[in-house]
Scaffold this active site. Sequence first.
Site, mmCIF file in Angstrom:
data_model
loop_
_atom_site.group_PDB
_atom_site.id
_atom_site.type_symbol
_atom_site.label_atom_id
_atom_site.label_comp_id
_atom_site.label_asym_id
_atom_site.label_seq_id
_atom_site.Cartn_x
_atom_site.Cartn_y
_atom_site.Cartn_z
ATOM 1 N N GLY A 1 -2.524 5.797 -2.805
ATOM 2 C CA GLY A 1 -3.843 5.572 -2.467
ATOM 3 C C GLY A 1 -3.930 3.986 -3.112
ATOM 4 O O GLY A 1 -5.125 3.911 -3.016
ATOM 5 N N SER B 1 0.998 -0.461 -5.064
ATOM 6 C CA SER B 1 2.071 -0.216 -6.053
ATOM 7 C C SER B 1 2.364 -1.778 -6.215
ATOM 8 O O SER B 1 2.528 -2.353 -5.754
ATOM 9 C CB SER B 1 3.409 0.195 -4.842
ATOM 10 O OG SER B 1 3.514 -0.951 -3.840
ATOM 11 N N GLY C 1 0.956 -0.766 -0.470
ATOM 12 C CA GLY C 1 0.221 -0.036 -0.124
ATOM 13 C C GLY C 1 0.883 1.128 -0.572
ATOM 14 O O GLY C 1 2.246 1.187 0.527
ATOM 15 N N ASP C 2 0.134 2.309 -0.931
ATOM 16 C CA ASP C 2 1.231 3.664 -0.621
ATOM 17 C C ASP C 2 0.754 4.434 -0.606
ATOM 18 O O ASP C 2 -1.009 4.570 -0.819
ATOM 19 C CB ASP C 2 2.149 3.261 -2.147
ATOM 20 C CG ASP C 2 3.627 2.887 -2.659
ATOM 21 O OD1 ASP C 2 3.928 3.302 -0.773
ATOM 22 O OD2 ASP C 2 3.787 1.843 -2.922
ATOM 23 N N HIS C 3 1.330 5.616 -0.449
ATOM 24 C CA HIS C 3 0.610 6.617 -0.434
ATOM 25 C C HIS C 3 -0.193 7.928 -1.444
ATOM 26 O O HIS C 3 -0.555 8.724 -1.445
ATOM 27 C CB HIS C 3 1.287 8.905 0.029
ATOM 28 C CG HIS C 3 2.795 8.810 -0.995
ATOM 29 N ND1 HIS C 3 3.691 7.515 -1.559
ATOM 30 C CD2 HIS C 3 2.400 9.995 -1.839
ATOM 31 C CE1 HIS C 3 4.421 8.723 -2.350
ATOM 32 N NE2 HIS C 3 3.990 9.962 -2.276
#
Length: 348
Positions: A39, A42, A35-37
């Site tokens: 939303g 990745s 999970g990445d910023h």
Amino acid sequence: LVGGRSVSISVPANAEFILEGIVRPKERRLEGPFGDHFGHYSAAAEFPVFHITAITRRKNPIYPATVVGIPPMEDKFLGDATQKILGPLAKILHSEVRSLWAYYEAGFHNLLVVSIEERYQKEAMKTALGLMGTQQLSLTKCLITVSEDVNPRNFREVLHAILENFDPHNDFIMLPKVPLDTLDFTSFKMNLGSKMILDATKKKKPRSKFHLPKKNEVFINQLASHDRRIIETRLIEETLLLVKVKEDGAAVLKKLLKSPMIDGVKLMAAVSEDVDIHSQESYIWGVFTRFDCERDVNFTQQKLIGISPIYKGTMGIDATWKVGYPEPLVMDKKIVRRVEERWESYWK
């Protein structure tokens, strides 16, 4: 500094944790997805392998970590603090820059707005190209320039500047086949994609004030009744038309770009069902993290004269989720419930 336990490297004596080990040249293993910023998850990829040989710590250590996901999350505050500290340095390289702001809602890299005091024609475009070649700003996907009296942090002010000053034929540049953030999945090619620049600064020759005809506003409110794929619409600052669709975002956009109903609309974006078009945080995220400039942007009129592109009318952006994109981050309800039940114990 003190000597490492298992490696001949000095390490910070006051560090919370020290991870010692070896990274062998050319050794790679598949890692992710995470999970990445942005939303979304990745994509999994090959990365170097770190073989840990020792872990040491200080007494009562703190393990620093952040929770990322659909904005806003903890990285919002880290990113905003970073750009408040480093943003003024852009003025050293470009004295015409008055302020700039990268939007956390778009994962920072996907939307940057820069206010500029122009000293000569098209200086804003020169500045935009320069910033896109500078350190971390080189990962910017969409850059919008505005005049010095516009607050880059106020998205509605930015939209109003686009309404009054943006002409796609003279003020739009698309840059294909350039580096992108590793986390950007929209081009389906890791680290590669496309970027775009919108110049919404005031021009030397003032343009006539524009207001969308009332009949068009009425038609826009009725769009859902004209196409079963449209769930709802919203027009923001007479500039950005958001169209939430069930399916076929690209087809819906192409149909609308040919319709007189949207004559005069500067920007139009199709978004997926999970985007709340009444929340600025949600629609900035839903638009700017889900389109590839080269593939997903179209205009009412577009053609080539030689190799020079000509754009006119409404800019349409297909920002819907596409097959092959990683899934959006969704918190598992069981995990949320477990964390809430144990919340007090985490602080003991």
